[in-house]
Design an enzyme around this catalytic site. Structure first.
Site, mmCIF file in Angstrom:
data_model
loop_
_atom_site.group_PDB
_atom_site.id
_atom_site.type_symbol
_atom_site.label_atom_id
_atom_site.label_comp_id
_atom_site.label_asym_id
_atom_site.label_seq_id
_atom_site.Cartn_x
_atom_site.Cartn_y
_atom_site.Cartn_z
ATOM 1 N N TYR A 1 6.610 39.253 32.615
ATOM 2 C CA TYR A 1 5.765 40.252 31.968
ATOM 3 C C TYR A 1 6.618 41.148 31.088
ATOM 4 O O TYR A 1 7.837 41.276 31.274
ATOM 5 C CB TYR A 1 4.993 41.091 32.994
ATOM 6 C CG TYR A 1 5.821 42.109 33.743
ATOM 7 C CD1 TYR A 1 5.997 43.410 33.260
ATOM 8 C CD2 TYR A 1 6.437 41.788 34.956
ATOM 9 C CE1 TYR A 1 6.757 44.354 33.946
ATOM 10 C CE2 TYR A 1 7.182 42.720 35.652
ATOM 11 C CZ TYR A 1 7.349 44.000 35.136
ATOM 12 O OH TYR A 1 8.103 44.925 35.812
ATOM 13 N N CYS A 2 5.968 41.760 30.095
ATOM 14 C CA CYS A 2 6.600 42.743 29.211
ATOM 15 C C CYS A 2 5.510 43.690 28.721
ATOM 16 O O CYS A 2 4.407 43.692 29.264
ATOM 17 C CB CYS A 2 7.342 42.059 28.058
ATOM 18 S SG CYS A 2 6.288 41.037 27.003
ATOM 19 N N THR A 3 5.791 44.473 27.708
ATOM 20 C CA THR A 3 4.844 45.510 27.281
ATOM 21 C C THR A 3 3.536 44.933 26.758
ATOM 22 O O THR A 3 2.452 45.289 27.208
ATOM 23 C CB THR A 3 5.477 46.399 26.190
ATOM 24 O OG1 THR A 3 6.712 46.911 26.671
ATOM 25 C CG2 THR A 3 4.548 47.549 25.832
ATOM 26 N N ILE B 1 1.684 44.451 29.957
ATOM 27 C CA ILE B 1 1.350 45.601 30.795
ATOM 28 C C ILE B 1 0.146 46.365 30.238
ATOM 29 O O ILE B 1 -0.724 46.827 30.988
ATOM 30 C CB ILE B 1 2.559 46.554 30.891
ATOM 31 C CG1 ILE B 1 3.756 45.844 31.512
ATOM 32 C CG2 ILE B 1 2.209 47.807 31.677
ATOM 33 C CD1 ILE B 1 5.080 46.559 31.281
#
Length: 318
Positions: free
Chosen positions: A178-180, A207
């Site tokens: 996951y990342c932004t 996110i």
């Protein structure tokens, strides 16, 4: 009262003559009175733009009408004021810098981890055969991350490939990256697959989308964003603060940039230390002759640079 939106998006899609596209796209954005930051490369677009709801809708409709960008998934935030001061569109070699340009290794248009929508990610994340992997930089995951996530000691995403070996013992697990907003996971998951990881997933929309569609459950802290907000709330279910002041160790979720432009470090700092240190991370930075005026926000408008001018060869090594 005027309503403003901030759009976060990316799209891996081949753009012929990307430099010219960047120049034309800047004019288009300015015609809509948008502000923000967009990176253009032959491999696609990566952007955050902000403006009135009407201008943002026109921008989204225009991109979706272009076959190259028809599948862009815009993350839309309502904001009280535009999240940038100026509009920048810049041509670069990659829309997220990994340092890996061999299409046989990294090509998000052809091979990435399996995309999970937020609710499916939430349903899988606590299983015993699953590892949640944060592919963001240190200053981002120090401010907020998923509960029990594996984090890597990296200053920039370009450091990620060198850390793959540290994950070798996890090859028999399901890896949920996951990342932004999702863009880093496209390349991170592709690289993991190339390196022999067989069961790789990624949080679709990152996110930000998880917060909107799954309530942000078990995301601890705040999410760093690349505009003048610096961070946003994600968790509406069981929020906690996990970050501490860089200077005194007090619990705080306020992220700033050091007021010394030659440092510009991203770090968390409580209001008391912000006042005492004048928005700086150290006494040396506080005494620096180029120190910027600290207004309590810790956000500084970048000095304008020429648009789409190629860097000198001596700088390309970075």
């Amino acid at each position: 009262m005027t309503k403003y939106n901030t759009l976060l998006y990316y799209c891996y899609s081949t753009i012929a003559d990307a430099e010219q596209f960047a120049t034309d796209h800047l004019k288009f954005c300015k015609s809509l009175n948008l502000v923000g930051r967009i990176i253009v490369a032959e491999e696609g677009l990566n952007g955050t733009v902000s403006g009135t709801a009407e201008s943002c809708n026109t921008y989204m409709d225009t991109l979706h009408a272009d076959p190259r960008f028809a599948r862009v998934d815009f993350k839309v935030d309502e904001v009280g004021e535009p999240s940038f001061v100026k509009m920048h569109v810049r041509y670069k070699s990659e829309i997220v810098h990994s340092g890996l340009r061999d299409p046989h290794i990294i090509n998000p248009e052809k091979k990435t981890g399996k995309h999970l929508d937020p609710k499916d990610f939430m349903a899988m994340k606590d299983r015993d055969d699953v590892v949640i992997l944060d592919v963001r930089s240190n200053y981002e995951h120090s401010l907020g991350k998923f509960k029990n996530a594996v984090t890597l000691d990296i200053e920039n995403f370009r450091d990620f490939p060198a850390k793959i070996n540290e994950l070798a013992q996890l090859k028999d697990k399901k890896i949920l990256t996951y990342c932004t907003g999702g863009i880093k996971c496209e390349k991170a998951s592709a690289l993991l697959l190339h390196e022999g990881f067989t069961d790789v997933y990624q949080l679709h929309g990152g996110i930000i989308k998880y917060g909107k569609e799954a309530g942000g459950q078990d995301f601890e802290g705040k999410c760093y964003v690349f505009d003048n907000r610096l961070s946003v709330d994600v968790n509406q279910v069981n929020p906690v603060v996990i970050s501490t002041c860089y200077n005194c160790g007090k619990i705080t979720d306020k992220m700033i940039n050091c007021a010394n432009p030659e440092c510009n470090e991203h770090f968390t700092q409580c209001d008391e230390c912000g006042t005492a240190m004048d928005g700086c991370c150290s006494d040396d930075c506080k005494a620096h002759p180029r120190k910027r005026v600290y207004d309590g926000t810790g956000y500084y408008v970048k000095v304008p640079q020429p648009v789409n001018v190629k860097k000198a060869k001596v700088q390309l090594a970075d």
